[in-house]
Design a protein around this motif. Structure first.
Motif, PDB file in Angstrom:
ATOM      1  N   SER A   1       1.072  -1.318   0.124  1.00 20.56           N
ATOM      2  CA  SER A   1      -0.446   0.004  -0.469  1.00 20.56           C
ATOM      3  C   SER A   1       0.641   1.588  -0.315  1.00 20.56           C
ATOM      4  CB  SER A   1      -0.732   0.419   1.488  1.00 20.56           C
ATOM      5  OG  SER A   1      -1.404  -0.977   0.921  1.00 20.56           O
ATOM      6  N   ASN A   2       0.390   2.514  -0.812  1.00 12.16           N
ATOM      7  CA  ASN A   2       1.082   3.441  -0.656  1.00 12.16           C
ATOM      8  C   ASN A   2      -0.228   4.466  -0.368  1.00 12.16           C
ATOM      9  OD1 ASN A   2       2.083   5.358  -1.188  1.00 12.16           O
ATOM     10  ND2 ASN A   2       3.614   4.929  -3.088  1.00 12.16           N
TER      11      ASN A   2
ATOM     12  N   ASN B   1      -2.089  18.566   1.323  1.00 10.08           N
ATOM     13  CA  ASN B   1      -2.776  19.625   0.897  1.00 10.08           C
ATOM     14  C   ASN B   1      -4.468  18.504   1.394  1.00 10.08           C
ATOM     15  OD1 ASN B   1      -0.858  20.804   0.035  1.00 10.08           O
ATOM     16  ND2 ASN B   1      -0.610  20.866  -1.746  1.00 10.08           N
ATOM     17  N   GLU B   2      -5.142  17.990   2.236  1.00  9.21           N
ATOM     18  CA  GLU B   2      -6.042  18.174   2.508  1.00  9.21           C
ATOM     19  C   GLU B   2      -6.407  16.834   1.589  1.00  9.21           C
ATOM     20  OE1 GLU B   2      -7.514  20.883   5.926  1.00  9.21           O
ATOM     21  OE2 GLU B   2      -6.917  22.404   3.944  1.00  9.21           O
ATOM     22  N   ARG B   3      -5.190  16.731   0.719  1.00 15.33           N
ATOM     23  CA  ARG B   3      -6.467  15.004  -0.368  1.00 15.33           C
ATOM     24  C   ARG B   3      -5.224  13.993  -0.122  1.00 15.33           C
ATOM     25  NH1 ARG B   3      -6.347  19.743  -5.378  1.00 15.33           N
ATOM     26  NH2 ARG B   3      -7.976  21.387  -4.017  1.00 15.33           N
ATOM     27  N   MET B   4      -6.043  12.969  -0.438  1.00 20.50           N
ATOM     28  CA  MET B   4      -5.161  12.007  -0.696  1.00 20.50           C
ATOM     29  C   MET B   4      -5.459  10.829  -1.603  1.00 20.50           C
ATOM     30  SD  MET B   4      -5.615   9.267   3.102  1.00 20.50           S
ATOM     31  CE  MET B   4      -3.995   7.884   3.671  1.00 20.50           C
ATOM     32  N   VAL B   5      -4.219   9.965  -1.741  1.00 23.62           N
ATOM     33  CA  VAL B   5      -4.771   8.746  -2.971  1.00 23.62           C
ATOM     34  C   VAL B   5      -3.752   8.280  -2.600  1.00 23.62           C
ATOM     35  CG1 VAL B   5      -4.505   7.758  -5.109  1.00 23.62           C
ATOM     36  CG2 VAL B   5      -4.839  10.690  -5.112  1.00 23.62           C
TER      37      VAL B   5
ATOM     38  N   ALA C   1      -6.375   1.908  -6.327  1.00 21.80           N
ATOM     39  CA  ALA C   1      -6.639   2.988  -5.571  1.00 21.80           C
ATOM     40  C   ALA C   1      -7.577   3.769  -4.954  1.00 21.80           C
ATOM     41  CB  ALA C   1      -6.158   4.287  -6.508  1.00 21.80           C
ATOM     42  N   TYR C   2      -8.299   4.809  -4.126  1.00 18.14           N
ATOM     43  CA  TYR C   2      -8.918   5.486  -3.845  1.00 18.14           C
ATOM     44  C   TYR C   2      -8.652   7.045  -3.212  1.00 18.14           C
ATOM     45  CZ  TYR C   2     -10.586   1.100  -2.411  1.00 18.14           C
ATOM     46  OH  TYR C   2     -10.977  -0.190  -1.995  1.00 18.14           O
TER      47      TYR C   2
ATOM     48  N   TRP D   1       3.178  10.206 -12.060  1.00 21.47           N
ATOM     49  CA  TRP D   1       2.326   8.234 -12.239  1.00 21.47           C
ATOM     50  C   TRP D   1       1.599   8.875 -11.660  1.00 21.47           C
ATOM     51  CZ3 TRP D   1       1.170   5.973  -7.504  1.00 21.47           C
ATOM     52  CH2 TRP D   1       2.332   6.142  -6.530  1.00 21.47           C
ATOM     53  N   VAL D   2       0.836   9.526 -10.465  1.00 22.77           N
ATOM     54  CA  VAL D   2      -0.163   9.641 -10.102  1.00 22.77           C
ATOM     55  C   VAL D   2      -0.983  10.026 -11.119  1.00 22.77           C
ATOM     56  CG1 VAL D   2      -1.297  10.192  -7.845  1.00 22.77           C
ATOM     57  CG2 VAL D   2       0.563   9.868  -7.587  1.00 22.77           C
TER      58      VAL D   2
END
Length: 500
Positions: free
Chosen positions: A215-216, A221-225, A237-238, A270-271
């Motif tokens: 998992s990664n 900045n209050e965001r996440m993947v 991914a979420y 890559w994201v």
């Protein structure tokens, strides 16, 4: 279902990890039960859901005490225990090593298993005729004597002496015992993925390298993947961020991708490539919901709840499926303990289990709510890395304290653990000490903690990190809700994923 006094008619609503663990526990003890699942077959939505890291004292215990330890060892993945934390540049600020596949002990491990594989393991262990597919619960009617009439959308009507709601966030059984309804966390997002064949393409080697073996958690900045390398080769991914409750993934996949690319503008190449290449047939809204911290109910004859139906919480306590499976095991054992006795004894056993379960899940629910700020706050990713350091320090301190108490022949309690760690000027949150003390009840403490000198974790390390102030490897997967029109049922929808 049998109608004899000694063999109550038990109806389990929902075929997620909690419901299936309960069914497994009952049938292994020769207690008849029937599980009703709205999905049409075991293959329904098999592509959904990430992987779970099952903990020794809860998820693993539910399998172990039902004869499935060897199966779990064979089908779980130690390499996928690897965890990474990155900023939006995709560069790790911390890497948690993978588990050692040569280590025979799973006491201090949290092996990963795909939710699809876990479902197969559980279903293979119960008689096929105990699971009724294509049975969506339409209504439940109390009959006044502790029994309930269940009506399903396909027209079937049955009567049950005990109804167990294992039907997830939007449970249809919950209103029988509680007026509580799910509360929106203010965070939503999308589940996206690369199909195995696409993930394996040479041109996507940068994505595979970025995600790693497990998992990664890419957050800033209050965001996440949150990425996962699933066992079948799919990379999932979420993407989570703050948004109004009304936000949903656009129906047009190209529009959905464009919106996500805008939200994550400037993130690692890559994201962004992952978003562009995502499977257009597998994009789903994933909002975060929770029940009030401390949710509980006065016992009602003939009905109870397990799993997310009982204690829905955010993914960030690493507890959802683990607690759900523990619910299924311990409720099943309670019912089995009342076998051959009258209905009053069975009700007393269920009520006692509820009373035991409530304070445990309350601690996890409180942490789940608080830990959102660590993973999706302004200080991430550093806040997540700091939480890992905290986790390692207090875990070791609490473990040493327990070993000292055991060596001195003193009962291990949370207060005594806290007293020792405080004397060493290490502040251990009460839940750590409480969970460790609970995990060690009735155990050979010296044997379990014998690896502490080599840097091993305590047996509560599965429970405690899950409860820590946000250990990233211990957050839990979001519930795999159905698309909007289907979101009302099925315990976790077997939907675990991310980081249970």
């Amino acid at each position: 279902m049998t109608t004899s006094t000694n063999q109550p008619r038990i109806a389990i609503i929902g075929g997620g990890p909690a419901g299936l663990s309960l069914l497994l526990t009952l049938v292994k003890r020769n207690i008849p039960a029937t599980l009703y699942e709205r999905e049409e077959s075991s293959d329904s939505r098999a592509h959904l859901g990430g992987m779970l890291d099952l903990e020794w004292n809860s998820g693993q215990r539910a399998l172990r005490e039902n004869g499935l330890e060897d199966v779990f060892r064979k089908r779980s993945r130690r390499d996928a225990e690897e965890g990474r934390v990155c900023g939006k540049d995709g560069v790790p600020v911390m890497i948690k090593p993978a588990g050692d596949p040569a280590d025979p002990s799973l006491v201090d491990a949290r092996p990963e298993i795909d939710r699809r594989v876990l479902r197969e393991v559980l279903l293979d262990a119960v008689p096929k005729d105990t699971v009724k597919w294509g049975h969506a619960l339409a209504s439940v009617r109390p009959l006044g004597d502790g029994t309930h009439e269940l009506t399903f959308a396909n027209g079937l009507v049955v009567t049950a002496d005990l109804v167990v709601g294992a039907d997830g966030a939007h449970s249809r059984v919950r209103p029988l015992v509680s007026a509580a309804t799910p509360i929106y966390h203010g965070i939503t997002g999308a589940e996206i993925s690369l199909a195995p064949a696409v993930a394996a393409l040479p041109e996507n080697a940068d994505i595979r390298a970025g995600v790693g073996a497990g998992s990664n958690y890419v957050t800033q900045n209050e965001r996440m993947v949150c990425f996962q390398a699933n066992g079948d080769g799919r990379i999932r991914a979420y993407a989570w961020y703050h948004a109004p409750q009304e936000w949903t993934v656009p129906a047009d996949p190209q529009v959905a991708k464009a919106e996500l690319l805008k939200i994550y503008e400037g993130w690692a190449p890559w994201v962004l490539k992952f978003i562009r290449e995502a499977d257009e047939d597998a994009i789903y809204t994933r909002a975060m919901w929770h029940l009030p911290v401390g949710h509980r109910w006065a016992h009602k004859a003939g009905v109870t709840l397990v799993g997310e139906a009982a204690h829905l919480m955010s993914p960030f306590a690493g507890a959802g499926a683990n607690l759900g499976m523990l619910d299924g095991l311990e409720l099943g054992l309670a019912i089995a303990g009342a076998e051959g006795k009258d209905a009053d004894a069975r009700e007393a056993a269920v009520a006692a289990w509820e009373a035991k379960m409530f304070p445990i899940v309350e601690q996890f629910a409180a942490l789940a709510a608080r830990n959102i700020g660590i993973f999706l706050g302004k200080e991430a990713p550093q806040s997540v890395a700091d939480a890992f350091k905290y986790t390692a320090t207090v875990e070791l301190a609490a473990t040493y304290a327990a070993l000292i108490l055991a060596d001195d022949g003193i009962e291990i309690t949370a207060d005594k653990i806290n007293a020792l760690t405080s004397a060493a000027n290490i502040e251990v949150e009460p839940i750590w000490a409480s969970l460790l003390a609970k995990a060690l009840e009735g155990k050979n403490v010296k044997e379990l903690l014998s690896n502490v000198g080599a840097g091993g974790a305590a047996p509560a390390a599965g429970a405690a990190p899950a409860a820590a102030a946000g250990g990233a490897a211990a957050a839990e997967a979001p519930k795999e809700e159905e698309k909007k029109e289907e979101k009302e049922e099925s315990d976790d929808d077997m939907g675990f994923g991310l980081f249970d």
